[in-house]
Design a protein around this motif. Structure first.
Motif, PDB file in Angstrom:
ATOM      1  N   MET A 240       4.967  17.418 -17.097  1.00  0.00           N
ATOM      2  CA  MET A 240       5.918  16.321 -17.275  1.00  0.00           C
ATOM      3  C   MET A 240       7.346  16.856 -17.363  1.00  0.00           C
ATOM      4  N   GLN A 241       7.509  18.031 -17.948  1.00  0.00           N
ATOM      5  CA  GLN A 241       8.836  18.654 -17.966  1.00  0.00           C
ATOM      6  C   GLN A 241       9.265  19.030 -16.555  1.00  0.00           C
ATOM      7  N   ASP A 242       8.311  19.580 -15.775  1.00  0.00           N
ATOM      8  CA  ASP A 242       8.612  19.955 -14.382  1.00  0.00           C
ATOM      9  C   ASP A 242       9.029  18.745 -13.559  1.00  0.00           C
ATOM     10  N   LEU A 243       8.381  17.606 -13.822  1.00  0.00           N
ATOM     11  CA  LEU A 243       8.637  16.407 -13.022  1.00  0.00           C
ATOM     12  C   LEU A 243       9.823  15.599 -13.538  1.00  0.00           C
ATOM     13  N   GLY A 244      10.480  16.095 -14.569  1.00  0.00           N
ATOM     14  CA  GLY A 244      11.682  15.417 -15.073  1.00  0.00           C
ATOM     15  C   GLY A 244      11.383  14.220 -15.957  1.00  0.00           C
ATOM     16  N   PHE A 245      10.361  14.345 -16.796  1.00  0.00           N
ATOM     17  CA  PHE A 245      10.046  13.262 -17.730  1.00  0.00           C
ATOM     18  C   PHE A 245      10.697  13.516 -19.090  1.00  0.00           C
ATOM     19  N   MET A 246      11.079  12.431 -19.746  1.00  0.00           N
ATOM     20  CA  MET A 246      11.452  12.513 -21.149  1.00  0.00           C
ATOM     21  C   MET A 246      10.178  12.177 -21.922  1.00  0.00           C
ATOM     22  N   ILE A 247       9.661  13.141 -22.691  1.00  0.00           N
ATOM     23  CA  ILE A 247       8.402  12.902 -23.408  1.00  0.00           C
ATOM     24  C   ILE A 247       8.711  12.127 -24.689  1.00  0.00           C
ATOM     25  N   GLU A 248       8.069  10.986 -24.829  1.00  0.00           N
ATOM     26  CA  GLU A 248       8.418  10.108 -25.946  1.00  0.00           C
ATOM     27  C   GLU A 248       7.384  10.075 -27.065  1.00  0.00           C
TER      28      GLU A 248
ATOM     29  N   CYS B 274       0.813  -1.217   0.000  1.00  0.00           N
ATOM     30  CA  CYS B 274       0.000   0.000   0.000  1.00  0.00           C
ATOM     31  C   CYS B 274       0.848   1.268   0.000  1.00  0.00           C
ATOM     32  N   THR B 275       2.079   1.194   0.444  1.00  0.00           N
ATOM     33  CA  THR B 275       2.842   2.421   0.671  1.00  0.00           C
ATOM     34  C   THR B 275       3.865   2.704  -0.420  1.00  0.00           C
ATOM     35  N   PHE B 276       3.860   1.925  -1.515  1.00  0.00           N
ATOM     36  CA  PHE B 276       4.833   2.150  -2.577  1.00  0.00           C
ATOM     37  C   PHE B 276       4.496   3.400  -3.379  1.00  0.00           C
ATOM     38  N   TYR B 277       5.529   3.997  -3.912  1.00  0.00           N
ATOM     39  CA  TYR B 277       5.437   5.093  -4.896  1.00  0.00           C
ATOM     40  C   TYR B 277       4.721   6.348  -4.386  1.00  0.00           C
ATOM     41  N   GLU B 278       4.642   6.539  -3.075  1.00  0.00           N
ATOM     42  CA  GLU B 278       3.904   7.710  -2.572  1.00  0.00           C
ATOM     43  C   GLU B 278       4.635   9.025  -2.797  1.00  0.00           C
ATOM     44  N   ASP B 279       5.956   8.947  -3.049  1.00  0.00           N
ATOM     45  CA  ASP B 279       6.704  10.186  -3.277  1.00  0.00           C
ATOM     46  C   ASP B 279       6.818  10.527  -4.755  1.00  0.00           C
ATOM     47  N   TYR B 280       6.244   9.693  -5.617  1.00  0.00           N
ATOM     48  CA  TYR B 280       6.366   9.939  -7.054  1.00  0.00           C
ATOM     49  C   TYR B 280       5.510  11.140  -7.475  1.00  0.00           C
ATOM     50  N   TYR B 281       5.987  11.834  -8.500  1.00  0.00           N
ATOM     51  CA  TYR B 281       5.240  12.886  -9.211  1.00  0.00           C
ATOM     52  C   TYR B 281       4.855  14.080  -8.335  1.00  0.00           C
ATOM     53  N   LYS B 282       5.688  14.347  -7.326  1.00  0.00           N
ATOM     54  CA  LYS B 282       5.469  15.563  -6.532  1.00  0.00           C
ATOM     55  C   LYS B 282       6.409  16.635  -7.061  1.00  0.00           C
ATOM     56  N   LEU B 283       5.911  17.850  -7.153  1.00  0.00           N
ATOM     57  CA  LEU B 283       6.758  18.944  -7.630  1.00  0.00           C
ATOM     58  C   LEU B 283       7.732  19.357  -6.537  1.00  0.00           C
ATOM     59  N   ASP B 284       8.990  19.604  -6.911  1.00  0.00           N
ATOM     60  CA  ASP B 284       9.948  20.069  -5.902  1.00  0.00           C
ATOM     61  C   ASP B 284       9.884  21.594  -5.830  1.00  0.00           C
ATOM     62  N   PRO B 285      10.390  22.197  -4.750  1.00  0.00           N
ATOM     63  CA  PRO B 285      10.227  23.653  -4.577  1.00  0.00           C
ATOM     64  C   PRO B 285      10.904  24.495  -5.661  1.00  0.00           C
ATOM     65  N   GLN B 286      11.880  23.926  -6.378  1.00  0.00           N
ATOM     66  CA  GLN B 286      12.616  24.727  -7.376  1.00  0.00           C
ATOM     67  C   GLN B 286      11.983  24.704  -8.775  1.00  0.00           C
ATOM     68  N   TYR B 287      10.815  24.082  -8.915  1.00  0.00           N
ATOM     69  CA  TYR B 287      10.324  23.874 -10.281  1.00  0.00           C
ATOM     70  C   TYR B 287       9.974  25.177 -11.009  1.00  0.00           C
ATOM     71  N   LEU B 288       9.536  26.171 -10.246  1.00  0.00           N
ATOM     72  CA  LEU B 288       9.180  27.448 -10.891  1.00  0.00           C
ATOM     73  C   LEU B 288      10.422  28.178 -11.394  1.00  0.00           C
ATOM     74  N   ALA B 289      11.492  28.102 -10.590  1.00  0.00           N
ATOM     75  CA  ALA B 289      12.754  28.740 -10.990  1.00  0.00           C
ATOM     76  C   ALA B 289      13.289  28.068 -12.255  1.00  0.00           C
ATOM     77  N   ARG B 290      13.150  26.737 -12.315  1.00  0.00           N
ATOM     78  CA  ARG B 290      13.616  25.996 -13.495  1.00  0.00           C
ATOM     79  C   ARG B 290      12.801  26.389 -14.726  1.00  0.00           C
ATOM     80  N   ARG B 291      11.487  26.506 -14.510  1.00  0.00           N
ATOM     81  CA  ARG B 291      10.586  26.865 -15.604  1.00  0.00           C
ATOM     82  C   ARG B 291      10.991  28.224 -16.195  1.00  0.00           C
TER      83      ARG B 291
END
Lengths: 204, 138
Positions: free
Chosen positions: B61-69, A22-39
């Motif tokens: 997907m870009q934000d989350l570090g995906f390679m879009i295929e 039940c507890t697998f993959y719970e940290d997947y697909y969360k945005l990290d705090p730096q994502y806006l700066a990267r964008r």
């Protein structure tokens, strides 16, 4: 008492097994705090007649840079590309690796000579010289790029978001992923795109 | 003592039979019912602008570090591989009246991800991206 311990172990094992899934993959697909700066780093606004003009200019830049285009969807203003290259400083690292191997052989031979003079014997035989060069260096890399062009909703023109990343393999066959976050690389790419837009607009 | 051994055998047999995965399970098996899966794998958005949602999906997907295929605007399809954890995802976008429905399915290693929290994380990220797209945060 023994029965109690036995049952406790069995029940704990069953509980762990039933809850672990039940507890697998719970940290997947969360945005990290730096994502806006990267964008922000990856996005720049360009003025052009239409989306296609930017996509065409960007494709020209990618061809300039030696990328192979993998996927396109012009309706979404999207394409992705990749290229295979040697790792950075490969030749320097290869030379260093050879130097370390020679040093290893020399030091092993010196030890062997010392042992023989003092009548010591190797466990693997006196003529056996073992070298153990653990020098790890990167050998090849695959560079990926993704580009999305969207119409700006508040300003004139189009927003271009380019994203570079790469996978690097070392001489031990291990690989690692790296997102390119060097501001200068993005700046240079956007400068090239601006030039390309000018060149394609003037049919050069 | 005999009872104990019997009990132990029954438990091991039950566990091993449970773990037995057939070809049919691998090809057509699902961890939950179709309705349950569609429920946690889908999220509806109050817009009929499919292209905007798809572009937000690409941004997420870009934000989350995906390679879009793979992408196909007509079919509303985007698929990619995550560089950070190696998982693979396929997302489909379709309009239904004034709403747009995004459905995602994900796989990590050799198994499908069936934890609803993982999907919730993705849709939360997508919601933020849609908000940014709508309010033009560059």
């Amino acid at each position: 008492m023994k029965f109690k311990t036995f049952y406790t172990i069995i029940i704990s094992a069953l509980l762990i097994l039933s809850f672990s899934s039940c507890t697998f993959y719970e940290d997947y697909y969360k945005l990290d705090p730096q994502y806006l700066a990267r964008r922000q780093l990856e996005t720049k606004r360009f003025e052009a007649k239409n989306q296609t003009q930017i996509l065409e200019a960007a494709l020209q830049v990618l061809q300039d840079l030696g990328f192979n285009v993998q996927e396109t969807e012009s309706n979404l203003g999207f394409f992705s590309a990749e290229k295979d290259r040697e790792a950075d400083n490969l030749q320097v690292n290869q030379s260093l690796s050879v130097a370390f191997t020679i040093l290893d052989i020399l030091s092993a031979a010196a030890n062997d000579h010392y042992d023989r003079r003092h009548h010591r014997h190797h466990s693997k035989g006196s003529s056996y010289i073992e070298t153990d060069n653990d020098y790890v260096y990167d050998t090849v890399q695959k560079i990926y790029m993704t580009l999305v062009v969207t119409k700006s909703k508040t300003n004139k023109g189009f927003n271009v978001r380019a994203e570079f990343s790469r996978i690097i393999w070392n001489n031990k066959g291990e690989k690692r992923y790296e997102k390119i976050l060097d501001r200068e690389i993005y700046q240079e790419f956007f400068d090239k795109l601006a030039s390309s837009l000018f060149l394609t607009a003037h049919n050069i | 003592m005999k009872n104990k051994i019997n009990l132990l055998l029954i438990i091991f047999l039950t566990l091993s039979l449970n773990a037995c995965v057939t070809t049919r399970d691998n090809i057509l098996g699902t961890p939950h019912t179709q309705v349950q899966m569609r429920n946690y794998q889908s999220r509806s958005f109050d817009t009929s602008n499919k292209t905007m949602v798809m572009q937000a999906l690409l941004s997420t997907m870009q934000d989350l570090g995906f390679m879009i295929e793979k992408t196909d605007e007509k079919l509303g399809l985007v698929s990619g591989t995550s560089f950070s954890n190696g998982s693979k995802v396929t997302a489909t976008v379709r309009t239904q009246g004034k709403k747009t429905i995004v459905r995602l399915n994900a796989q990590s290693g050799y198994s499908a991800i069936s934890n609803p929290i993982t999907y919730q994380n993705f849709f939360n990220s997508l919601e933020q991206s849609l908000f940014l797209e709508a309010n033009e945060v560059e």
